[in-house]
Design a protein around this motif. Sequence first.
Motif, PDB file in Angstrom:
ATOM      1  N   HIS A  63       5.790  -0.607   0.117  1.00  0.00           N
ATOM      2  CA  HIS A  63       6.604  -1.709   0.668  1.00  0.00           C
ATOM      3  C   HIS A  63       7.967  -1.177   1.122  1.00  0.00           C
ATOM      4  O   HIS A  63       8.416  -1.482   2.235  1.00  0.00           O
ATOM      5  CB  HIS A  63       6.774  -2.801  -0.395  1.00  0.00           C
ATOM      6  CG  HIS A  63       7.802  -3.825  -0.058  1.00  0.00           C
ATOM      7  ND1 HIS A  63       7.498  -5.017   0.560  1.00  0.00           N
ATOM      8  CD2 HIS A  63       9.153  -3.831  -0.254  1.00  0.00           C
ATOM      9  CE1 HIS A  63       8.611  -5.702   0.734  1.00  0.00           C
ATOM     10  NE2 HIS A  63       9.624  -5.017   0.241  1.00  0.00           N
ATOM     11  N   GLU A  64       8.609  -0.378   0.270  1.00  0.00           N
ATOM     12  CA  GLU A  64       9.924   0.166   0.632  1.00  0.00           C
ATOM     13  C   GLU A  64       9.815   1.086   1.845  1.00  0.00           C
ATOM     14  O   GLU A  64      10.702   1.099   2.699  1.00  0.00           O
ATOM     15  CB  GLU A  64      10.554   0.892  -0.557  1.00  0.00           C
ATOM     16  CG  GLU A  64      10.806   0.011  -1.771  1.00  0.00           C
ATOM     17  CD  GLU A  64      11.603  -1.253  -1.482  1.00  0.00           C
ATOM     18  OE1 GLU A  64      12.420  -1.243  -0.542  1.00  0.00           O
ATOM     19  OE2 GLU A  64      11.383  -2.265  -2.163  1.00  0.00           O
ATOM     20  N   HIS A  67      10.022  -0.843   4.949  1.00  0.00           N
ATOM     21  CA  HIS A  67      11.390  -1.088   5.433  1.00  0.00           C
ATOM     22  C   HIS A  67      11.861   0.101   6.277  1.00  0.00           C
ATOM     23  O   HIS A  67      12.519  -0.087   7.304  1.00  0.00           O
ATOM     24  CB  HIS A  67      12.349  -1.306   4.257  1.00  0.00           C
ATOM     25  CG  HIS A  67      12.189  -2.638   3.586  1.00  0.00           C
ATOM     26  ND1 HIS A  67      12.344  -3.827   4.247  1.00  0.00           N
ATOM     27  CD2 HIS A  67      11.890  -2.958   2.294  1.00  0.00           C
ATOM     28  CE1 HIS A  67      12.157  -4.836   3.399  1.00  0.00           C
ATOM     29  NE2 HIS A  67      11.866  -4.328   2.206  1.00  0.00           N
ATOM     30  N   GLU A  95      11.056  -8.764   4.682  1.00  0.00           N
ATOM     31  CA  GLU A  95      10.244  -8.571   3.467  1.00  0.00           C
ATOM     32  C   GLU A  95       8.762  -8.725   3.784  1.00  0.00           C
ATOM     33  O   GLU A  95       7.937  -7.958   3.278  1.00  0.00           O
ATOM     34  CB  GLU A  95      10.678  -9.559   2.375  1.00  0.00           C
ATOM     35  CG  GLU A  95      12.060  -9.284   1.807  1.00  0.00           C
ATOM     36  CD  GLU A  95      12.237  -7.863   1.317  1.00  0.00           C
ATOM     37  OE1 GLU A  95      11.325  -7.338   0.648  1.00  0.00           O
ATOM     38  OE2 GLU A  95      13.274  -7.257   1.624  1.00  0.00           O
TER      39      GLU A  95
HETATM   40 ZN   LIG Z   1      11.600  -5.308   0.479  1.00  0.00          ZN
END
Ligand SMILES: [Zn+2]
Length: 134
Positions: A63-64, A67, A95
């Motif tokens: 997930h990071e 980003h 997100e």
């Molecule tokens: Zn996030």
Amino acid sequence: MQTAINIICWLWAGWVAFNLLMVALVATALPVHQAHFDGFRARLPTWLPTLLTADEIAAVTSHENGHRHHLHVWTNLMLRCLFLNPGARRRRRQELEADDYAVANGHGCHMASALRKLSNHPDDIFRAERLERM
Ligand SMILES: [Zn+2]
């Protein structure tokens, strides 16, 4: 007139430098209280393995990295340098984009279970339910 333009340019340059300094500060000096992407790398708090399984940590890391893939830190920095607030709506969308990146890399169900363990915020519950439907 030229003096006023010079002052405005110097003030804007100071604002840009301040925002760059804040990104550098987060990336180097501040303690890690929650998982986040600092503009350069995914940072995870040391307590995370006490709550999450290895698969869930891999999902949070993915997930990071989402980003990073979508340049969220840098687009938000650019907006702030232009005196625009990235805003809660944009952050929620970012997100979801990072969640989608984790799903695309095979971490959807583990990202959902990590979210359920880490937060009971309504936005995070919505994200976990969304991930469970994917
Ligand atoms: Zn996030």
